[in-house]
Every structure is written in structure tokens, then in C-alpha cells.
Design an enzyme around this catalytic site. Structure first.
Site, PDB file in Angstrom:
ATOM      1  N   ILE A  86     -10.944 -52.716 -14.426  1.00  0.00           N
ATOM      2  CA  ILE A  86     -10.947 -52.516 -15.881  1.00  0.00           C
ATOM      3  C   ILE A  86     -12.147 -53.188 -16.545  1.00  0.00           C
ATOM      4  O   ILE A  86     -12.212 -53.283 -17.767  1.00  0.00           O
ATOM      5  CB  ILE A  86      -9.635 -53.004 -16.525  1.00  0.00           C
ATOM      6  CG1 ILE A  86      -9.402 -54.491 -16.228  1.00  0.00           C
ATOM      7  CG2 ILE A  86      -8.460 -52.158 -16.043  1.00  0.00           C
ATOM      8  CD1 ILE A  86      -8.158 -55.059 -16.930  1.00  0.00           C
ATOM      9  N   GLY A  87     -13.095 -53.660 -15.733  1.00  0.00           N
ATOM     10  CA  GLY A  87     -14.344 -54.156 -16.309  1.00  0.00           C
ATOM     11  C   GLY A  87     -14.488 -55.661 -16.386  1.00  0.00           C
ATOM     12  O   GLY A  87     -15.391 -56.154 -17.083  1.00  0.00           O
ATOM     13  N   GLY A  88     -13.651 -56.417 -15.686  1.00  0.00           N
ATOM     14  CA  GLY A  88     -13.752 -57.865 -15.731  1.00  0.00           C
ATOM     15  C   GLY A  88     -15.102 -58.385 -15.303  1.00  0.00           C
ATOM     16  O   GLY A  88     -15.653 -59.320 -15.902  1.00  0.00           O
ATOM     17  N   ILE A  98     -15.730 -44.961  -1.850  1.00  0.00           N
ATOM     18  CA  ILE A  98     -16.873 -45.825  -1.535  1.00  0.00           C
ATOM     19  C   ILE A  98     -17.289 -45.638  -0.081  1.00  0.00           C
ATOM     20  O   ILE A  98     -18.473 -45.722   0.256  1.00  0.00           O
ATOM     21  CB  ILE A  98     -16.526 -47.297  -1.829  1.00  0.00           C
ATOM     22  CG1 ILE A  98     -16.493 -47.523  -3.349  1.00  0.00           C
ATOM     23  CG2 ILE A  98     -17.527 -48.245  -1.179  1.00  0.00           C
ATOM     24  CD1 ILE A  98     -16.109 -48.928  -3.753  1.00  0.00           C
ATOM     25  N   GLN A  99     -16.306 -45.320   0.780  1.00  0.00           N
ATOM     26  CA  GLN A  99     -16.606 -45.148   2.195  1.00  0.00           C
ATOM     27  C   GLN A  99     -17.487 -43.931   2.472  1.00  0.00           C
ATOM     28  O   GLN A  99     -18.055 -43.795   3.552  1.00  0.00           O
ATOM     29  CB  GLN A  99     -15.308 -45.028   3.004  1.00  0.00           C
ATOM     30  CG  GLN A  99     -14.573 -46.353   3.143  1.00  0.00           C
ATOM     31  CD  GLN A  99     -13.221 -46.206   3.812  1.00  0.00           C
ATOM     32  OE1 GLN A  99     -12.193 -46.426   3.205  1.00  0.00           O
ATOM     33  NE2 GLN A  99     -13.215 -45.820   5.079  1.00  0.00           N
ATOM     34  N   SER A 155     -15.660 -56.884  -6.038  1.00  0.00           N
ATOM     35  CA  SER A 155     -14.325 -57.484  -6.055  1.00  0.00           C
ATOM     36  C   SER A 155     -13.399 -56.586  -5.233  1.00  0.00           C
ATOM     37  O   SER A 155     -12.560 -55.867  -5.772  1.00  0.00           O
ATOM     38  CB  SER A 155     -13.819 -57.612  -7.500  1.00  0.00           C
ATOM     39  OG  SER A 155     -12.593 -58.297  -7.543  1.00  0.00           O
ATOM     40  N   CYS A 214      -7.711 -57.131  -2.401  1.00  0.00           N
ATOM     41  CA  CYS A 214      -7.317 -58.449  -1.882  1.00  0.00           C
ATOM     42  C   CYS A 214      -6.107 -58.383  -0.953  1.00  0.00           C
ATOM     43  O   CYS A 214      -5.802 -59.352  -0.250  1.00  0.00           O
ATOM     44  CB  CYS A 214      -6.997 -59.393  -3.049  1.00  0.00           C
ATOM     45  SG  CYS A 214      -5.591 -58.863  -4.059  1.00  0.00           S
ATOM     46  N   SER A 246      -7.196 -57.963 -11.973  1.00  0.00           N
ATOM     47  CA  SER A 246      -8.496 -58.296 -12.539  1.00  0.00           C
ATOM     48  C   SER A 246      -8.876 -59.741 -12.220  1.00  0.00           C
ATOM     49  O   SER A 246      -8.262 -60.395 -11.373  1.00  0.00           O
ATOM     50  CB  SER A 246      -8.486 -58.046 -14.047  1.00  0.00           C
ATOM     51  OG  SER A 246      -9.804 -58.033 -14.563  1.00  0.00           O
TER      52      SER A 246
END
Length: 374
Positions: free
Chosen positions: A16-18, A60-61, A79, A82, A357
Site C-alpha cells: 500500500i506504499g509504505g 515478479i518471477q 519488502s 514474510c 505494511s
């Protein structure tokens, strides 16, 4: 004297742009030339706030070295997911499919004509002991990068929010860090950073319990209008049990913690007051579940703060407990007042996006330090 052009930055897993807000808050002369994310909801939020929709064609892959070379980016901000590294997860590390795209990006760096000169990676505590972390450092070493690693929490920056995270800062050897004496080290205090702050360096060396003394109170991060006081409680029904917790299913935006949940899970809740100087990390399951997903707030003005271990179950119902609102969670993540969710984003999605985020209060000074020219 002619002003040099801004640093060109690629933002991966933009959410969301963090990261972009952190870059703006850092004061670094930089521009995001492209962002990448495959989550439609996150991209809706990003586009709503920045007027640009992250690239989500495929995955992205699917990117190639040539695809990334065309941006001629000086820095990459990442980022990555996780879940492969969380204590609650399976801890499969690089064998987890959600880690594949990050590993792919690392491999692409070695085949590029214009690889980045700087790298910034954020993830959960636990990443630093993973085999993915080993691969990250191996690639950076091969490409002649110096690294400095940190585990830092917003508590160390005056924010009453316990959310420790891992950070890796990397620069090519031709570009020195302001404090090269900590190259190749993992630090747990931000004493080496060039911070624009009036706080003393000594406060950064304290443990989390001591840091509460120098933190701002939670009250400073709350919305002006108290939502969900006992008098405005609504009946929340249709509870369904899963994984030992009770999800809250409601169409209304009432933030009161239902009495039935207090009776069932009261002993497991982290209860804080407006005067408190610490609250627990909010996860993407906050509001849906009450156990281990974040703190709940006391709204009763007639009761003085009491240590949780001294609270009787009968008195919990008198505290006027409510969930933090999405805006308040965003405040504790240090998102600017201008940040907004589009109207179509549900309450559940808002909490999920915020839980995934990062803390701008922590990331902004780290980026300022990374981009500092020596």
C-alpha cells in the site's frame, strides 16, 4: 551549481506504499520509476494515494534481467513476503513458494548490465537466520556490496508500537556508508544512523521496557472521535470458530469488543490505555481474531489503569474495550494524514493491508542513511 538528477528507484512488493512514503519522509532526492506488486487490492490503495498503479503483469518471477536493465535504477527497495520466515509459519525459508520471486530477483542481479548500486530489504525477525538470508548475502558479496544489517522497532523512534523488523542495507563498495565501521554487522540499535531527532543517542541503547519511558503515549495516535464506547455497542453475531480463535463477522464498522469475546478470550488479550506507551504488533488478522493479533484499547474514562495481571474477568467488561481503527493502526505505522483507503476497500482488507505494511518511522531514517553521499 546544477542540481544532480534524482536517484532512480525500483520498488518491489510495493503493497500500500509504505516504502514510498518512507522514501518521501526521508527527504532523499529520489523518484520511484516503477513499483511491482501482484495484489489487486494493494495496488488499488497504492494507485489511490500516488496516482500510479504498480506493474502487475504476470508475476515478479516472470521479469528478466533485460526488463530490469531498462529502468537503469540506482536503488532497489524490497519488502518480500514474510510468511516463509515467521515463527507461526512452517519456516520453509527458500523452499516456500512465496520466497521464489525474491530469490529470482537476486539471481537476476548477477546477469544485469545495469545492476542497482544500492539495495534495501525489509522482513520479519527470523529472516536473518534463514537460508534465504544466506543467499542474499552471498549474491551481494559476489557483486562487491558492503552490507549493514539492523533489527529495529518503532519503540526506538518514539512510537509506542512494538514491531521489531529486520533490515538489510547494501551499497556497492565504490559508495561508502556514513559509518563504515559497522559493515558486515547486525545491529539492534540505530546509534550509527544520521537521524534528525532531538532524542539522545543513549535512549536507543535501552531495552524495550525502558524505551516505553521515552515513547509518546498511545493517545497521540488515536482519532479525535472515540469510536466504539460502551454506550454505542452494537450486537455482533454470526461467530465462527477457527484455529482456536473467533473471527468477527459484521457489516457495521463498530469497533467494540463483544462481551462474548471478552468472556472467552479476555485473558489472552493485550489491553492498553490511551496513556500507555506501548502496544503490540498488529497483524493482518486483526479485528477478525482477538488472540495474538494486536492490542485492544480501554475507552472507559472512569477507571484508572490497572496492570493486566491484576484484572478480574468481571472487571474486563467494564473497561469499554474496543479495537483500534484502521486510521489509528496507520498512525502507529506513521503513515501521513493524507493516506486514504479507496471506498471499495472493506474493513477486513484495510486491516490485512496494514498488517502487511511497514513502519515509516523506522524505514525513513534507514533510507536517509542508505542514500547519504559521503
Amino acid at each position: 551549481m546544477e542540481t544532480p538528477p534524482p536517484w532512480r528507484v525500483l520498488e518491489f512488493y510495493s503493497g500500500i506504499g509504505g516504502m514510498r512514503y518512507s522514501l518521501a519522509s526521508s527527504g532523499v532526492r529520489a523518484e520511484v520509476v516503477e513499483a511491482f506488486d501482484i495484489n489487486d487490492v494493494a495496488n488499488d490503495v497504492y494507485e489511490h494515494n500516488f496516482g500510479h498503479r504498480p506493474c502487475q503483469q504476470g508475476n515478479i518471477q516472470t521479469l528478466t534481467a533485460g526488463d530490469l536493465d531498462k529502468y537503469k535504477a540506482h536503488a532497489w527497495l524490497l519488502s518480500p513476503p514474510c510468511q516463509p520466515y515467521t515463527r507461526q509459519g512452517l519456516q520453509k525459508h527458500s523452499a516456500d513458494a512465496r520466497a521464489f520471486s525474491f530469490i529470482k530477483i537476486l539471481n537476476l542481479m548477477q546477469n544485469m548490465s545495469f545492476p542497482p548500486q544500492m539495495l534495501f530489504v525489509e522482513n520479519v525477525v527470523g529472516f536473518e537466520v534463514s537460508d534465504t538470508h544466506d543467499q542474499l548475502l552471498a549474491v551481494l558479496s559476489t557483486l562487491s556490496f558492503n552490507t549493514q544489517e539492523f533489527i529495529l522497532s518503532p519503540l526506538q523512534f518514539g512510537v509506542p508500537y512494538s514491531r521489531p523488523r529486520y533490515f538489510c542495507l547494501a551499497k556497492q563498495e565504490s559508495m561508502c556508508f556514513p559509518n563504515p565501521s559497522v559493515n558486515d554487522k547486525l545491529l539492534r540499535t540505530p546509534t550509527c544512523l544520521t537521524l534528525n531527532t532531538t532524542r539522545t543517542q543513549n535512549s536507543y541503547d535501552q531495552n524495550e521496557d525502558d524505551l516505553e519511558v521515552v515513547c509518546n503515549p498511545i493517545r497521540n495516535f488515536l482519532e479525535a472521535q472515540s469510536i466504539g464506547d460502551k454506550e454505542s455497542s452494537a450486537i455482533i453475531s454470526d461467530f465462527k470458530e477457527a484455529d482456536g480463535c473467533t473471527p468477527i463477522e459484521t457489516a457495521s464498522h463498530d469497533y467494540t469488543v463483544p462481551l462474548s469475546l471478552i468472556e472467552r478470550w479476555g485473558n489472552a488479550m493485550d489491553i492498553v490505555y490511551p496513556e500507555s506507551k506501548r502496544c503490540c504488533c498488529f497483524t493482518k488478522s486483526y479485528y477478525r481474531y482477538v488472540k495474538g493479533t494486536g492490542s485492544v484499547l480501554v475507552t472507559s474514562k472512569s477507571l484508572k489503569p490497572v496492570p493486566k495481571e491484576n484484572l478480574e474477568m468481571s472487571s474486563l467488561s467494564e473497561l469499554g474495550l474496543r479495537f483500534f481503527t484502521p486510521r489509528e493502526v496507520a498512525n502507529l505505522h506513521s503513515f501521513p494524514p493524507s493516506f486514504r483507503f479507496p471506498d471499495q476497500i472493506s474493513l477486513r482488507q484495510q486491516y490485512a493491508m496494514l498488517g502487511n505494511s511497514l513502519s515509516i518511522a523506522v524505514v525513513a531514517p534507514l533510507l536517509c542513511y542508505l542514500f547519504a553521499e559521503t
